[in-house]
Structures are given as structure tokens and as C-alpha cells.
Design a protein around this motif. Structure first.
Motif, PDB file in Angstrom:
ATOM      1  N   TYR A  27     -43.754 -72.683  77.507  1.00  0.00           N
ATOM      2  CA  TYR A  27     -43.210 -71.501  78.194  1.00  0.00           C
ATOM      3  C   TYR A  27     -41.876 -71.098  77.567  1.00  0.00           C
ATOM      4  N   ALA A  28     -41.053 -72.100  77.239  1.00  0.00           N
ATOM      5  CA  ALA A  28     -39.750 -71.807  76.610  1.00  0.00           C
ATOM      6  C   ALA A  28     -39.943 -71.102  75.264  1.00  0.00           C
ATOM      7  N   LEU A  29     -40.978 -71.515  74.540  1.00  0.00           N
ATOM      8  CA  LEU A  29     -41.263 -70.863  73.249  1.00  0.00           C
ATOM      9  C   LEU A  29     -41.634 -69.394  73.448  1.00  0.00           C
ATOM     10  N   HIS A  30     -42.392 -69.111  74.509  1.00  0.00           N
ATOM     11  CA  HIS A  30     -42.776 -67.721  74.763  1.00  0.00           C
ATOM     12  C   HIS A  30     -41.573 -66.880  75.170  1.00  0.00           C
ATOM     13  N   VAL A  42     -35.191 -76.198  77.081  1.00  0.00           N
ATOM     14  CA  VAL A  42     -35.866 -77.265  77.839  1.00  0.00           C
ATOM     15  C   VAL A  42     -34.870 -78.387  78.150  1.00  0.00           C
ATOM     16  N   GLN A  43     -34.034 -78.719  77.187  1.00  0.00           N
ATOM     17  CA  GLN A  43     -33.029 -79.771  77.437  1.00  0.00           C
ATOM     18  C   GLN A  43     -32.097 -79.372  78.565  1.00  0.00           C
ATOM     19  N   LEU A  66     -39.516 -76.819  88.349  1.00  0.00           N
ATOM     20  CA  LEU A  66     -38.992 -76.922  86.978  1.00  0.00           C
ATOM     21  C   LEU A  66     -39.143 -75.608  86.202  1.00  0.00           C
ATOM     22  N   PHE A  67     -40.282 -74.960  86.349  1.00  0.00           N
ATOM     23  CA  PHE A  67     -40.490 -73.696  85.631  1.00  0.00           C
ATOM     24  C   PHE A  67     -39.503 -72.632  86.131  1.00  0.00           C
ATOM     25  N   ALA A  68     -39.200 -72.672  87.437  1.00  0.00           N
ATOM     26  CA  ALA A  68     -38.230 -71.707  87.974  1.00  0.00           C
ATOM     27  C   ALA A  68     -36.842 -71.990  87.402  1.00  0.00           C
ATOM     28  N   ILE A  69     -36.477 -73.277  87.302  1.00  0.00           N
ATOM     29  CA  ILE A  69     -35.170 -73.626  86.713  1.00  0.00           C
ATOM     30  C   ILE A  69     -35.108 -73.133  85.268  1.00  0.00           C
ATOM     31  N   LEU A  70     -36.200 -73.371  84.538  1.00  0.00           N
ATOM     32  CA  LEU A  70     -36.212 -72.967  83.119  1.00  0.00           C
ATOM     33  C   LEU A  70     -36.032 -71.455  82.977  1.00  0.00           C
ATOM     34  N   ARG A  71     -36.779 -70.700  83.784  1.00  0.00           N
ATOM     35  CA  ARG A  71     -36.683 -69.243  83.634  1.00  0.00           C
ATOM     36  C   ARG A  71     -35.297 -68.739  84.045  1.00  0.00           C
ATOM     37  N   ILE A 152     -46.423 -68.399  91.202  1.00  0.00           N
ATOM     38  CA  ILE A 152     -45.775 -67.499  90.229  1.00  0.00           C
ATOM     39  C   ILE A 152     -44.769 -66.600  90.946  1.00  0.00           C
ATOM     40  N   ALA A 153     -45.128 -66.157  92.147  1.00  0.00           N
ATOM     41  CA  ALA A 153     -44.203 -65.323  92.932  1.00  0.00           C
ATOM     42  C   ALA A 153     -42.905 -66.083  93.187  1.00  0.00           C
ATOM     43  N   GLU A 154     -43.018 -67.387  93.455  1.00  0.00           N
ATOM     44  CA  GLU A 154     -41.815 -68.191  93.703  1.00  0.00           C
ATOM     45  C   GLU A 154     -41.008 -68.382  92.416  1.00  0.00           C
ATOM     46  N   ILE A 155     -41.708 -68.656  91.327  1.00  0.00           N
ATOM     47  CA  ILE A 155     -41.002 -68.893  90.057  1.00  0.00           C
ATOM     48  C   ILE A 155     -40.272 -67.631  89.595  1.00  0.00           C
ATOM     49  N   LEU A 156     -40.967 -66.486  89.679  1.00  0.00           N
ATOM     50  CA  LEU A 156     -40.376 -65.248  89.171  1.00  0.00           C
ATOM     51  C   LEU A 156     -39.549 -64.519  90.242  1.00  0.00           C
TER      52      LEU A 156
END
Lengths: 191, 72
Positions: A27-30, A42-43, A66-71, A152-156
Motif C-alpha cells: 500500500y505504501a508503494l502505491h 512503513v517504518q 495499521l493501514f489507517a496510521i499509514l495513510r 475502508i470507510a474507517e481507514i479513509l
């Protein structure tokens, strides 16, 4: 090996969240479109997650968390560096038909299989890169990472109806681009 | 049940986001409609190809570096 009740924070952290490393890196690459920036992102995500780990409630959705933190980390970094990715104007969003069945049937089953088999990761990445970030994120989180619309709604941090619309339109636009390149190349896709 | 119902709900159906009764209605329709079957099959194929091509493996150095930092 530590028993369940004697696991340290570090052991619990490694066990419960490191399993998502590959997905987070993808996801980070995208988002960043650069392997070095993706690794940094990611780190930073894991550093923030580890700090917040003690407040994290067991049983909540660690993957979505984690995905929400990353975004959020990505958006904050982008804001602070004032770097904006190159994105095409979004005029196409309003021009898309409600459904894209004609495109799906244009090839018929056998040529469509050939089209799919000829696709390369680079083609898809190039197509995704032309989508606005929220559409790209919605498609990647749904189709690559297998998140539900609710997650996805929560992450975004957007309503489920918006997630649905972004997935529909993002997918349709991605496929439209790939099919266009394929047909223009007379059945070949360059990498 | 009409083809337009399938087409209006195509994305949600392939995402597994339709309620079970609507999904079942579509499954039943697909048994007798070749055109809708091709649509659904192509969409499933597209999603699956995207997923397979975009699955990444993080570099080992990244994993090592994260483990090292959580040990500090």
C-alpha cells in the motif's frame, strides 16, 4: 517461548502486527510510488503504532488500524513537505457511466482472458497512479488487501456510500485505461 | 430478476458486499443468463489478476529494521 499471559508488549506487537508488513509495504508503494519512500513510510507507521500499542485494545481490527496510521502518516508528510503527486484532472469522474458493462463484454470471455494474462504489474501500477489518491486507495484496499467497505470507510475516514462510489468508479477507470492501452497496442501491453 | 439488477449491483456483488438474499438472486439469474455470467466472470477475473499482480513482499531489511527499532 513465552506463555500467552507472560508475553511482553514487544512479543505481542510482533505477533499481532508484523504479519501485515507485506500488505502495508504494498500500500505504501502505491501511495509513494517509490520503494525508498515506501520503506520510510512503513517504518514510521510501525514506530507510531508501537508507541500507541499500550492504548490499543485487543480484539479491535489491528490490520485496519495499521493501514489507517499509514495513510494518515502519508497525508501528514505530504502536507508538511507540500509535495503533491502528479495526478490527472478528475473530469473523468463525472463522465463515467453508472456501470461499465459494455466494456466488460467488449472482449468476450476468451479474448478477455488473453487481455488479463497479458497484464503486467507495471501496467496496473501505471493505471492506478493516474487515479486520484482516494480512488486509488479505495481500489487497492478492496481488491488487493480484501478490506470490507466498512473497514475502508474507517481507514479513509469517509462514508460507506463514498467508498462504494470510489471503488466502482476507480475500478471502471482503471480497467478502461488498461483496455485502451491494450487495444491501442493491438493486443500488446508495454511494460 | 432482470439483467439490469445484476449490472447495477455488479461491483458490490464481486466485492462480496451484497446482502445474502440479493446475492442469491444474482446467483440464480447467472445460471440462465450467459451475458451476465460473462460480465461477472470478467470482473472476477480482473479483480483476481490485479490482486495477484500487486501482492508485494516487503524487503527483509525493512523487517529487520522494524524489529530492531521495537527492541530499543
Amino acid at each position: 517461548m513465552a506463555s500467552e499471559s507472560h508475553k511482553t508488549d514487544k512479543e505481542r506487537f510482533e505477533e499481532e502486527v508484523l504479519q501485515f508488513l507485506n500488505g502495508l509495504y504494498g500500500y505504501a508503494l502505491h501511495l509513494t510510488r517509490n520503494p525508498e519512500d515506501a520503506c520510510d513510510l512503513v517504518q514510521e507507521t510501525y514506530a507510531r503504532a508501537f508507541k500507541a500499542w499500550k492504548q490499543y485494545t485487543l480484539g479491535t481490527n489491528a490490520k485496519a488500524w495499521l493501514f489507517a496510521i499509514l495513510r494518515n502518516t502519508f497525508l501528514n508528510q505530504r502536507r508538511s513537505t507540500k509535495r503533491r503527486p502528479t495526478e490527472v484532472p478528475c473530469d473523468w469522474v463525472d463522465e463515467l457511466p453508472r456501470e461499465d458493462v459494455p466494456q466488460l463484454l467488449r472482449f468476450g470471455p476468451d479474448p478477455y482472458d488473453k487481455f488479463l494474462n497479458d497484464l503486467l504489474a507495471e501496467n496496473i501500477e501505471e493505471g492506478l497512479a493516474l487515479l486520484p489518491e482516494t480512488f486509488r486507495s479505495a481500489v487497492v484496499l478492496c481488491d488487493v488487501e480484501g478490506f470490507s467497505y466498512k473497514e475502508i470507510a474507517e481507514i479513509l475516514d469517509i462514508p460507506i456510500g463514498t467508498v462504494r462510489s470510489r471503488i466502482h468508479r476507480g475500478r471502471a477507470r482503471l480497467r478502461e485505461l488498461l483496455e485502451k492501452w491494450y487495444l491501442e497496442g493491438e493486443g500488446e501491453l508495454g511494460s | 430478476m432482470s439483467c439490469s439488477f445484476v449490472r447495477d449491483n455488479l461491483h458490490d456483488f464481486v466485492s462480496g458486499e451484497l446482502n445474502s438474499s440479493d446475492a442469491e438472486r444474482i446467483e440464480n439469474h447467472l445460471q440462465s443468463c450467459e451475458s451476465c455470467r460473462a460480465c461477472v466472470s470478467n470482473m472476477h477475473g480482473f479483480r483476481s489478476r490485479v490482486r495477484n499482480l500487486l501482492k508485494m513482499t516487503a524487503p527483509q531489511e525493512l523487517r529487520d529494521s522494524i524489529l530492531m527499532k521495537t527492541s530499543e
